[in-house]
Design a protein around this motif. Structure first.
Motif, short mmCIF file in Angstrom:
data_model
loop_
_atom_site.label_atom_id
_atom_site.label_comp_id
_atom_site.label_asym_id
_atom_site.label_seq_id
_atom_site.Cartn_x
_atom_site.Cartn_y
_atom_site.Cartn_z
N PRO A 198 -27.64 -3.00 9.74
CA PRO A 198 -28.32 -2.54 10.96
C PRO A 198 -27.54 -2.88 12.23
O PRO A 198 -27.48 -2.09 13.17
N GLY A 199 -26.92 -4.06 12.24
CA GLY A 199 -26.16 -4.46 13.42
C GLY A 199 -25.02 -3.53 13.75
O GLY A 199 -24.61 -3.42 14.91
N GLN A 200 -24.49 -2.83 12.73
CA GLN A 200 -23.38 -1.92 12.96
C GLN A 200 -23.81 -0.64 13.67
O GLN A 200 -22.96 0.15 14.07
N LEU A 201 -25.09 -0.46 13.85
CA LEU A 201 -25.57 0.69 14.63
C LEU A 201 -25.46 0.41 16.13
O LEU A 201 -25.77 1.28 16.94
N GLY A 202 -25.02 -0.79 16.48
CA GLY A 202 -24.84 -1.13 17.89
C GLY A 202 -26.16 -1.09 18.63
O GLY A 202 -27.17 -1.65 18.18
N GLY A 203 -26.17 -0.40 19.74
CA GLY A 203 -27.38 -0.31 20.56
C GLY A 203 -28.51 0.47 19.91
O GLY A 203 -29.63 0.48 20.43
#
Length: 324
Positions: free
Chosen positions: A95-100
């Motif tokens: 999920p963190g790789q989706l950025g904003g």
């Protein structure tokens, strides 16, 4: 493959059944993420669906040859009459790789990825860590949906994705199957010469400035087995390059003779650093980056840390390599 709860055939049925797709790519998108997502979107449109790529970060200038010059793929850029119905992700490991857009992770119905360190977040997941690029997975899907009749444009997007994630088919992740796909994409019209020129031989002056800065400031550790460099926001402002211009810095510092591990820390936001690592030996940098909540592939991985954590994180990575 233990992560998978859906087959390629089931994925194809899923795409035929549903409508109005959003296809996410990861933050700071690379050629595999962009090429895979654009190829999937083009295929969905070819079978009569509405579909759009969504990226929190703008597409790097160096990769706009894949997007007809378009850089903005944010939600704000979507047509006003389009309402997303199904969320999909390509080449997104967490999920963190989706950025904003990380808050949308819970809405993702299908995740297609090739990272062994994938943090399962979607309802349906297809992961193949043996795939050299996410494009190999997407190829299997679009080839089936289009019964092998991919357009030249789609073939070109997938070829660029494959070429980029294999370093021009030089990295250890390149397999016999990778070459077979690449050959088929060339048969379908992918201009491999121009694509590889765009990927590997054409750089902006700002990108060259970033690499020159890195080579002037690189530090060699453990008798030259490890190369490290740091670029701050102040460095970018002073020398006239942006974050996207640092894309190939990690490869520049790892090319020095004798270097087995490259570590590149860049400040993306005030006080926040992204650490990228590369391994040219048996050391699995994905496992090391996982210490800091990151991941990736055995030969290429990354993580994010605060400025206060940066020095100790780099020292930990060096220590975990075991050269000392």
């Amino acid at each position: 493959m233990s992560h998978n709860n859906i087959s390629i055939n089931a994925i194809c049925r899923f795409f035929v059944k549903n409508n109005d797709y959003v296809v996410f790519v990861h933050e700071n998108p690379d050629a595999d993420a962009i090429g895979s997502a654009c190829a999937l979107v083009a295929t969905l449109r070819a079978i009569g669906k509405r579909a759009y790529v969504v990226s929190y970060d703008k597409i790097p200038n160096s990769l706009t040859f894949l997007t007809d010059g378009i850089r903005d793929f944010s939600f704000d850029a979507l047509p006003r009459d389009f309402t997303p119905g199904v969320y999909v992700s390509t080449d997104v490991a967490s999920p963190g790789q989706l950025g904003g857009y990380r808050d949308y992770a819970s809405k993702v119905s299908l995740s297609l990825d090739h990272h062994a360190t994938h943090d399962r977040f979607a309802e349906m997941t297809f992961i193949d860590p043996m795939a050299a690029a996410c494009a190999e997975i997407v190829y299997r899907i679009v080839n089936r949906l289009l019964i092998g009749e991919l357009s030249k444009e789609t073939a070109s997007m997938l070829y660029a994705a494959l070429a980029a994630d294999t370093g021009g088919f030089r990295y250890a992740n390149t397999t016999q199957y990778t070459h077979k796909i690449a050959a088929r994409l060339i048969e379908l019209g992918a201009d491999h010469t121009q694509i590889c020129h765009n990927l590997f031989e054409c750089k902006s002056k700002a990108a060259l400035a970033a690499e020159a800065f890195a080579m002037a400031n690189v530090m060699y550790r453990c008798d030259g087995l490890i190369a490290t460099v740091r670029i701050t926001l102040a460095d970018k402002a002073r020398y006239g390059f942006e974050d996207e211009d640092t894309y190939d810095v990690i490869n520049a510092i790892r090319r020095a003779d004798g270097v087995k591990i490259a570590i590149f820390a860049r400040e993306r936001e005030p006080g926040q650093y992204k650490i990228s690592t590369r391994s040219a030996c048996e050391i699995d940098v994905a496992k090391i980056c996982a210490i800091f909540g990151g991941g990736g592939h055995p030969g290429a991985a990354g993580c994010s840390v605060s400025e206060n954590e940066l020095d100790s994180a780099v020292e930990t990575i060096i220590k975990e390599c075991g050269f000392q």
